[in-house]
Design a protein around this motif. Sequence first.
Motif, PDB file in Angstrom:
ATOM      1  N   ARG A  36     -31.583  13.919  78.474  1.00  0.00           N
ATOM      2  CA  ARG A  36     -30.150  14.184  78.316  1.00  0.00           C
ATOM      3  C   ARG A  36     -29.771  15.228  79.366  1.00  0.00           C
ATOM      4  O   ARG A  36     -30.274  16.352  79.372  1.00  0.00           O
ATOM      5  CB  ARG A  36     -29.835  14.707  76.917  1.00  0.00           C
ATOM      6  N   VAL A  60     -26.732  17.367  81.136  1.00  0.00           N
ATOM      7  CA  VAL A  60     -25.381  17.850  80.823  1.00  0.00           C
ATOM      8  C   VAL A  60     -24.951  18.855  81.890  1.00  0.00           C
ATOM      9  O   VAL A  60     -25.744  19.682  82.361  1.00  0.00           O
ATOM     10  CB  VAL A  60     -25.341  18.538  79.441  1.00  0.00           C
ATOM     11  N   CYS A  61     -23.691  18.792  82.241  1.00  0.00           N
ATOM     12  CA  CYS A  61     -23.107  19.795  83.114  1.00  0.00           C
ATOM     13  C   CYS A  61     -21.640  19.994  82.718  1.00  0.00           C
ATOM     14  O   CYS A  61     -20.911  19.024  82.558  1.00  0.00           O
ATOM     15  CB  CYS A  61     -23.188  19.376  84.579  1.00  0.00           C
ATOM     16  N   CYS A  62     -21.321  21.204  82.539  1.00  0.00           N
ATOM     17  CA  CYS A  62     -22.212  22.359  82.710  1.00  0.00           C
ATOM     18  C   CYS A  62     -22.181  23.193  81.429  1.00  0.00           C
ATOM     19  O   CYS A  62     -21.297  23.023  80.585  1.00  0.00           O
ATOM     20  CB  CYS A  62     -21.748  23.214  83.881  1.00  0.00           C
ATOM     21  N   ASP A  63     -23.144  24.116  81.275  1.00  0.00           N
ATOM     22  CA  ASP A  63     -23.145  24.958  80.088  1.00  0.00           C
ATOM     23  C   ASP A  63     -22.140  26.106  80.276  1.00  0.00           C
ATOM     24  O   ASP A  63     -21.421  26.173  81.286  1.00  0.00           O
ATOM     25  CB  ASP A  63     -24.558  25.467  79.773  1.00  0.00           C
ATOM     26  N   ASP A 120     -22.072  14.297  80.430  1.00  0.00           N
ATOM     27  CA  ASP A 120     -23.066  14.426  79.367  1.00  0.00           C
ATOM     28  C   ASP A 120     -23.650  13.027  79.178  1.00  0.00           C
ATOM     29  O   ASP A 120     -23.028  12.158  78.567  1.00  0.00           O
ATOM     30  CB  ASP A 120     -22.413  14.935  78.087  1.00  0.00           C
ATOM     31  N   HIS A 150     -32.689  12.399  73.118  1.00  0.00           N
ATOM     32  CA  HIS A 150     -31.781  13.548  73.037  1.00  0.00           C
ATOM     33  C   HIS A 150     -32.601  14.825  72.898  1.00  0.00           C
ATOM     34  O   HIS A 150     -33.425  14.947  71.995  1.00  0.00           O
ATOM     35  CB  HIS A 150     -30.816  13.420  71.859  1.00  0.00           C
TER      36      HIS A 150
END
Length: 254
Positions: A147, A149-152, A181, A253
């Motif tokens: 998984r 993801v951008c961005c935190d 995501d 995930h």
Amino acid sequence: MDTEAQHTERDRSSDTEERSRSARFTGFADRFGWSWRRTGLIGAVCVVFVLLLSHFVLQPFLIPSRSMEPTLQVGDRILVNKLAYRFGDQPRRGDVVVFDGTDSFVQQPPAENPVTGLLHGAAAALGLAEPAETDFVKRVVGVGGDRVVCCDTDGRLTVNGVPVEEWYVLMGDAPSKVPFDIVVPQGALFVMGDHRSQSSDSRDHLGRPGGGMVPVERVIGRADWIGWPFGRWSGVPETGAFDAVPEPAAGGHG
């Protein structure tokens, strides 16, 4: 005085000199002709050997754009290790790979003249011409099940919930100005360029056929060395940026 005898001697002498010159010329021509034939034959054998080496083992690849700066620069000739994934190994996060983007980055390969295509393909295989329009070089940031993801909240890319410190990204570039995501399908890769603001990569194909996910079988090889120019002769730097990333949980995930 026997003038007839003198003429005969001169005639014989002339014939001998003429035959000698003719023999020398013939010998020179034979040697010269053989030298050219031998040189041509050796040259042809060398070209065939290099093409076979390029096709099966180690292929030069000309970098045509700024999408992988600062790691790779325009005009670099990288050497692509085609054996890197031939014996059971799989592309890993952080690897810089060359791949055929047909059906992931390019839906319809451009039509071209077969003869022109053959000549261009041979030149590209020797690193003398830009690669085919379907060939790309990018960095793997996600493998099957990941998984990504951008961005935190701190503006970092995360993989399986772990932030990645991407020191290889061009200074001043954000990890991505496009939020995403995604979960990478099994047998596929999510790839991005190091110069994020100048790279057309997996992010740009999300939601399109193929989703920008590169099938592992489309990977041509791993970029291991910069072979030209001599001033940049070095290995492609490895990265430990993904060392802390755990394997994806069941269902892909993190």
